[in-house]
Design an enzyme around this catalytic site. Structure first.
Site, PDB file in Angstrom:
ATOM      1  N   HIS A 392     -60.953 -20.638   6.320  1.00 16.08           N
ATOM      2  CA  HIS A 392     -60.663 -21.580   7.402  1.00 16.08           C
ATOM      3  C   HIS A 392     -61.761 -21.546   8.479  1.00 16.08           C
ATOM      4  CE1 HIS A 392     -57.730 -23.779  10.069  1.00 16.08           C
ATOM      5  NE2 HIS A 392     -58.523 -23.248  10.999  1.00 16.08           N
ATOM      6  N   GLU A 393     -62.043 -20.357   8.985  1.00 27.47           N
ATOM      7  CA  GLU A 393     -63.012 -20.247  10.088  1.00 27.47           C
ATOM      8  C   GLU A 393     -64.428 -20.594   9.623  1.00 27.47           C
ATOM      9  OE1 GLU A 393     -61.944 -20.234  12.986  1.00 27.47           O
ATOM     10  OE2 GLU A 393     -59.894 -19.557  12.607  1.00 27.47           O
ATOM     11  N   HIS A 396     -64.880 -24.266   9.915  1.00 30.15           N
ATOM     12  CA  HIS A 396     -65.290 -24.687  11.261  1.00 30.15           C
ATOM     13  C   HIS A 396     -66.769 -24.365  11.496  1.00 30.15           C
ATOM     14  CE1 HIS A 396     -61.410 -25.848  12.723  1.00 30.15           C
ATOM     15  NE2 HIS A 396     -60.878 -24.654  12.630  1.00 30.15           N
ATOM     16  N   HIS A 399     -69.099 -26.602   9.592  1.00 34.74           N
ATOM     17  CA  HIS A 399     -69.026 -27.928  10.221  1.00 34.74           C
ATOM     18  C   HIS A 399     -69.944 -27.942  11.461  1.00 34.74           C
ATOM     19  CE1 HIS A 399     -66.136 -31.271  11.912  1.00 34.74           C
ATOM     20  NE2 HIS A 399     -67.287 -31.770  11.508  1.00 34.74           N
TER      21      HIS A 399
END
Ligand SMILES: [Zn+2]
Length: 603
Positions: A392-393, A396, A399
């Site tokens: 998940h992290e 980010h 991105h």
């Protein structure tokens, strides 16, 4: 490496390869001080442009570029202080740096506050002539976005009153927070092990999942009974907050509070209403899930306090960090080799702070530092959810990496609406990968249960929240008073609608609206659903369609904040103004229910 909370290592005891390299921002504090002083010197310079922005395109460009430079450096200064502080919150040195930075950020905000009103006050033909100049090319989207807000900006004197009113109008939320998080006291109850414990919001989350029905029922009655004691106060704080949002929306000449909230990201109203309609039309799988739970838990009647009980036994995965990294690498292979290279770089070049140490900030986050690299805080402890958090992290972080590498600063910041798409896509790919590669039946059941609970909590529950929010604003905007009775009744009906005929909607649940802090965030929660549905669709496309879909996805990551979120996602291959993304997500939920049924019926 895993520690118990009593035997945590100190930061010095953690090996360097598991620590992030904050020195990539500034090699030492002297360099930090140099930049801090530079900003102090720059602030009077940016103030000098005041009143002159309409003189020439070059002047406007110089001012905006200086503001970008100030923001980039402030970003580095603040990140350096905060990341160091999060390594050990007991370290007073970095506490002080954070304090200094908060002061500087406020100064910078004040020194640049004139820029947007001044641009908005410029004659339209002046600005459109300026916009054709190459020096302002990086700001085209910024100007478009600003122009959109023009009709909702008031005179300087009125704006001044509005900005000063905020301190007064936020009282409802402050009182809610004080009551819900400080003053409220929950009762004692007997835990699974027979010991007496005092109920709290934090403990409720695990107690409601207890396989001991007596425990979860006691936690349920204890929690909601307490909220119910303060029902009129909670109704008053929520009603006050609703009135506040209506006040600002009306004063800024929006047709409704919902329209005002969505206008920030230029999200069409249809995205919101379609979401509620599509979920309403697809409640059957949720009802089936409830029925399945009732059967699997062997209950005569299923109650609200049975909803969170897992259908699978807790499975311990014990995944060491090296193995966790490998799982994430393998699971994210559908994102292509370029993504894999960046992921690898992130995993090996000081982006991540892996393990817990004494004084370290809990939880996890990703923090993009423009012109340096992203930083990821973890508290990795060998559980499956830690691997999921890593995926998940890193979603980010990558991105941020792509946005910053491909966009000028003015277009590099992505919105909340797209942020959780990049992280959730990774989580979904990981989950799919694990399901495909797990043969152990118990583990498989556990993974399916996790998936189903995720969709129930994220898609169904948050849409119910979004519908409640819309309903209370509709009522308040048409002049109705939001009393505790009215709110209770609305919440009850929504629970009946969402969970279906199989469940007994206990009276206690009616007050649940009182404990949801998100209702003070003004039409925020629907983004959890849209983000999840967009991520499901994009992951699905990459797995089904391969390279084309994968390149569109990378294009999405590269686009940062260069366009409105709906357009960015449309280019990536998912149209959030249509029902399809939510339908696809709920079809997948249905498919996973089939899988669960297959696994539980054949032995
Ligand atoms: Zn996130």
């Amino acid at each position: 490496m895993s520690q118990t909370s009593t035997g945590l290592p100190t930061r010095e005891e953690i090996q360097a390869e598991y620590k992030w390299r904050v020195e990539d921002i500034y090699a030492n504090e002297e360099l930090w001080q140099v930049d801090f002083k530079k900003i102090k010197d720059d602030l009077p310079k940016i103030a000098e442009y005041k009143g002159s922005l309409s003189q020439s395109a070059d002047k406007l460009a110089a001012c905006l570029k200086l503001r970008d430079e100030i923001n980039i450096i402030c970003g580095k200064l603040f990140a350096y202080a905060r990341l160091h502080r999060d390594e050990n919150s007991a370290d007073a040195k970095y506490q002080a740096l954070v304090g200094k930075m908060e002061g500087l950020l406020a100064e910078a905000g004040a020194a640049t506050a004139y820029i947007e009103p001044e641009i908005l006050a410029m004659a339209e033909d002046t600005l459109s002539a300026f916009r054709n100049k190459p020096s302002l090319a990086d700001y085209n989207f910024y100007f478009d976005n600003l122009a959109r807000q023009k009709e909702h900006v008031l005179s300087p004197a009125e704006e001044e009153i509005l900005s000063r009113s905020v301190e007064v109008t936020q009282a409802s939320e402050t009182i809610f927070n004080m009551l819900a998080h400080a003053d409220i006291k929950f009762p004692e109850l007997t835990g699974e092990d027979g010991k007496t414990i005092t109920l709290s919001e934090g403990r409720y989350r695990s107690l409601i999942m207890s396989s001991d029905r007596r425990v979860r029922k006691d936690a349920f009655s204890g929690l909601f009974g307490t909220y119910n004691d303060f029902r009129n106060t909670f109704a008053a704080t929520l009603a006050g907050n609703v009135k506040k949002s209506i006040f600002y929306a009306q004063i800024r000449k929006y047709n409704s509070t919902l329209e005002s909230a969505l206008s920030e990201g230029n999200i069409p109203l249809a995205v919101y209403t379609n979401l509620i309609d599509t979920v309403t039309n697809n409640l059957a799988p949720l009802h089936r899930y409830v029925a399945l739970k009732k059967k699997a838990l062997q209950l005569d009647s299923i109650h609200m306090y049975d909803l969170y009980t897992p259908l699978a036994k807790e499975v311990t995965f014990n995944i060491a960090y090296t193995e966790g990294q490998k799982l994430v690498r393998d699971a994210l292979a559908p994102l292509g080799s370029e993504y894999a290279d960046i992921l690898n770089k992130g995993l090996t070049s000081g982006w991540i702070d892996v393990y817990e140490n004494k004084g370290k900030q809990t939880g996890a986050y990703s923090w993009g530092v423009y012109s340096v690299h992203p930083f990821v805080l973890l508290n990795y402890n060998d559980r499956l959810e830690d691997v999921s958090t890593l995926a998940h992290e890193m979603g980010h972080a990558i991105h941020s990496h792509y946005s910053q590498a491909n966009q000028p600063f003015s277009k590099s910041q992505y919105t909340i609406f797209t942020a959780e798409v990049a992280s959730t896509t990774n989580e979904i790919l990981l989950n799919d990968y694990l399901l495909k590669n797990t043969t152990d039946k118990q583990k498989k059941l556990y993974l399916i249960n996790q998936y189903l609970e995720m969709v129930r909590a994220t898609v169904y529950r948050q849409t119910m929240f979004a519908e409640f929010e819309k309903d209370i604003y509709d009522k308040a905007e048409s002049g109705e008073t939001l009393t505790a009775d009215l709110l209770d009744g609305m919440w009850h009906e929504l629970n009946v609608k969402y969970y279906g005929v199989d469940i007994t909607v206990d009276k206690e649940i009616d007050i649940e609206w009182a404990r949801i802090p998100h209702f003070y965030w003004n039409f925020y929660v629907y983004q959890y659903v849209t983000g999840y549905a967009a991520a499901t669709t994009l992951a699905d496309k990459m797995l089904q369609e391969g390279v084309g879909a994968q390149q569109r996805y990378i294009g999405f990551l590269k686009s940062g904040g260069s366009d409105y979120p709906i357009n960015i996602l449309k280019n990536a291959g998912v149209d959030m103004s249509t029902p399809q993304p939510v339908e696809l997500t709920l079809n997948k939920f249905s498919y996973m229910l089939d899988e669960l049924e297959k696994l539980t019926t054949k032995s």
